[in-house]
Design an enzyme around this catalytic site. Structure first.
Site, PDB file in Angstrom:
ATOM      1  N   GLY A 287       0.876  -1.210  -0.056  1.00 53.06           N
ATOM      2  CA  GLY A 287      -0.038   0.035   0.008  1.00 53.06           C
ATOM      3  C   GLY A 287       0.841   1.143   0.010  1.00 53.06           C
ATOM      4  NE  ARG A 288       4.043   2.912   5.383  1.00 56.89           N
ATOM      5  CZ  ARG A 288       3.247   3.445   6.310  1.00 56.89           C
ATOM      6  NH1 ARG A 288       3.098   4.959   6.289  1.00 56.89           N
ATOM      7  NH2 ARG A 288       2.610   2.795   7.063  1.00 56.89           N
ATOM      8  CB  CYS A 356      -9.110  22.274  21.104  1.00 55.01           C
ATOM      9  SG  CYS A 356      -9.269  24.022  20.798  1.00 55.01           S
ATOM     10  CD  GLU A 357      -7.770  16.441  21.408  1.00 57.64           C
ATOM     11  OE1 GLU A 357      -6.875  16.016  22.260  1.00 57.64           O
ATOM     12  OE2 GLU A 357      -8.593  16.092  21.568  1.00 57.64           O
TER      13      GLU A 357
END
EC number: 4.1.1.20
Length: 440
Positions: A287-288, A356-357
């Site tokens: 895949g990658r 906001c993490e």
């Protein structure tokens, strides 16, 4: 603090070039695309997708090895169509991915259905479609496949996925063949389950499969797993069973300037030396490797902010657009779409997103020079597990995707904004549970 420090001006992929300071994707300036559709967005190179497939096919075709693209890496139907047109098969893990593979023009006979949690409707749909094989990962799943095949009056093409207890030496979250993994069937249980399946008229037991993990850079774990499967094939045949296919899985990693990826010739040699003498139909599921280096995420600097360990550049891409840094501690090479300003070996700059993490952090980078608001950056090696894992967290837009071909580009997934999201949340009619029923 980990700092990613690529050499200044490094262009990691041949489809990306810098000419007189401007970064081009094939023959299209990425800044022109940004001006046309806004940021952030993903850009893929049709040339790179095709070239990667051709390079892998060149070393594997003499061995008779079929290639099935792992759809989970990049499921855009237009990307899949590029591979399908070249004769590539597809490795899927859901009914939705099957629909995408078929829509891209992949013949059903070139599609393999993997995954640990296939539902009964998905199994039924796969059998009706006539997929190449179903990679079964548990005794319970084998029963479900048998029941679905019996109800349809069909014979299901089955391959058992083996868990060989091999450590792929990659990130813990993308290692799939250790003893404690949820994937595959313990090697000690395979002979008995294969023999039991062979007695069922609704099952056609065709062979074995394995997949040890993703982003594997060392060929030794592949050799170990494939050698274990070769021994198992010989044992099954000695017991009188037919074994016609071997699915070697995916996981072939892509490297960077500091850690080169596996040599393709060495990869092919490992296949030949471990399973090449077994007279089996062989398949791999990259895949990658096929799409990772063929994509980039383009983003714009919104604000600059001083930090304790250097400047922070707040960009308009976020962890919902590119999840890999937050999920896997991955670091993607970064290019400025303008010529770097000032000393490129200055203090590191930390690239962060607006979500906001605290995990919305792409890492600290050297070699970018002095940044300014409205500067455009490109995270490279982002064609795999980028858009396919994106979300609308924080009610952000779903990121668009663009395919580049020569001097042209086109949007292949439109930006989906809040209006689209709100339409999906239009409430339906209340439904009564009926008189006398318990309410919850």
């Amino acid at each position: 603090m980990t700092v990613f420090a690529p050499p200044p001006q490094m262009i990691p992929d041949s489809w990306l070039t810098r000419r007189e300071g401007t970064v081009y994707a094939e023959e299209v300036p990425l800044a022109v695309v940004a001006g046309a559709i806004g940021t952030p967005f993903y850009a893929y190179s049709a040339l790179a997708l095709r070239s990667n497939y051709a390079a892998l096919e060149q070393v594997l075709s003499p061995l008779g090895v079929s290639i099935c693209f792992a759809v989970k890496a990049n499921s855009n139907v237009n990307v899949l169509a590029e591979f399908a047109a070249l004769g590539c098969g597809m490795d899927i893990v859901s009914g939705g991915e099957m629909a995408r593979a078929l829509a891209a023009g992949t013949p059903p006979g070139r599609i393999i259905f993997s995954g640990v949690g296939k539902t009964r409707p998905e199994i039924t749909a796969a059998l009706r479609a006539g997929l190449h094989q179903i990679n079964v990962e548990s005794a319970a799943e084998l029963e479900a496949v048998a029941a679905a095949a019996r109800d349809l009056g069909l014979r299901a093409p089955v391959v058992l996925r083996v868990n060989p207890d091999v450590d792929a030496k990659t990130h813990a979250k993308i290692t799939t063949a250790r003893r404690d993994s949820k994937f595959g069937i313990a090697a000690t249980d395979v002979p008995g389950l294969y023999a039991a399946g062979a007695t069922r008229p609704e099952l056609e037991m065709l062979g074995l499969a394995v997949h040890i993990g993703s982003q594997v850079l060392d060929l030794a774990p592949f050799r170990q797993a494939w050698a274990a499967l070769a021994q198992m094939v010989r044992g099954l045949r000695a017991a009188g069973h037919s074994v016609a296919r071997l699915d070697l899985g995916g996981g072939l990693g892509i490297g960077d300037a500091d850690h080169p990826g596996p040599d393709l010739v060495g990869y092919a040699r490992a296949i030949r030396e471990t399973v090449g003498d077994l007279d089996l139909a062989l398949t791999v599921e990259p895949g990658r490797w096929l799409c990772g280096r063929a994509g980039a995420l383009v983003t714009e600097v919104v604000y600059l902010k001083p930090g304790a360990h250097g400047d922070l550049a707040i960009v308009d891409a976020a962890m919902n657009d590119l999840m890999r840094p937050a999920l896997y501690e991955a670091r993607h090479p970064v290019l400025t779409l303008h010529p770097p300003r000032g000393a490129v070996d200055a203090q590191p700059c930390r690239l962060v997103g607006p979500i906001c993490e605290s995990s919305d952090d792409f890492g600290s980078y050297q070699g970018l020079g002095r940044l300014a608001p409205a500067d455009l950056l490109a995270f490279t090696h982002a064609g795999a597990y980028g858009a396919t894992m994106s979300s609308t967290y924080n009610s952000r837009d779903l990121i668009p995707e663009v395919l580049v071909m020569g001097e042209r580009f086109r949007v292949i997934r439109a930006r989906a904004g809040i209006e689209t999201a709100l339409r999906l949340e239009t409430p339906g009619a209340w439904q009564s549970i009926g008189e006398g029923s318990l309410s919850v």
